[in-house]
Design an enzyme around this catalytic site. Sequence first.
Site, short mmCIF file in Angstrom:
data_model
loop_
_atom_site.label_atom_id
_atom_site.label_comp_id
_atom_site.label_asym_id
_atom_site.label_seq_id
_atom_site.Cartn_x
_atom_site.Cartn_y
_atom_site.Cartn_z
N CYS A 125 -16.36 -5.23 2.59
CA CYS A 125 -16.11 -4.47 1.34
C CYS A 125 -15.30 -5.57 0.29
CB CYS A 125 -15.36 -3.26 1.60
SG CYS A 125 -14.92 -2.18 0.15
N HIS A 126 -13.94 -5.30 0.09
CA HIS A 126 -13.08 -6.01 -0.77
C HIS A 126 -12.38 -7.22 0.25
CE1 HIS A 126 -13.41 -2.86 -3.70
NE2 HIS A 126 -13.03 -3.75 -4.62
#
Length: 193
Positions: A125-126
């Site tokens: 994800c991030h």
Amino acid sequence: MKNPDKIICSYNDRKIAPRENKMTEKIFLLIENEYRDEEIIYPYYRFREAGYEVKVVGPEKGKQYRGKYGTFLESDLAISEADPDDAAALIIPGGNAPDKMRINKDMVDLVKKMNLQQKVIGAICHGGWMLAEAGIIKDRKVTGYISIATDLRNAGGVYLDEEIVVDDNIVTSRKPDDLPAFCRTILELIRNS
């Protein structure tokens, strides 16, 4: 009953042999407030289930860190205590936590050191923000949440919108739905390294 150390388990039509070394290997799991809850909890238990000692590493030891959706997890180690020689892999979750992690020099340095040692580094994800901040994705294939695709490209990465992307020792995934493939791939890389 057979010796449990000799049992071979089947997982998604793959045979997984028991690990050879008798010493429990460690996996570092980075943490900061506002982590994406399932991107911490799922790997934490999946890697423990596979026989690894998961060490939660945060800015402070013994502090409760709160997830984006309200779970709490306490750090086992302060980042200043995390020695890259002690772990087989490093996992970086997503959520808003990587935005906080990337301004912590010691956390960024751990990513750099683990990469220099060719240890497995997983970012979901991030979490890719940490790879970009560490400067380790130039000319390497990576993925991450679509909103950080430009950041990954600007850091020199070759962004692919795929469930799992492996480039040498770096494993990246896009979102919580990718967690099964993410964890499975990291385990395979660790076992084969």
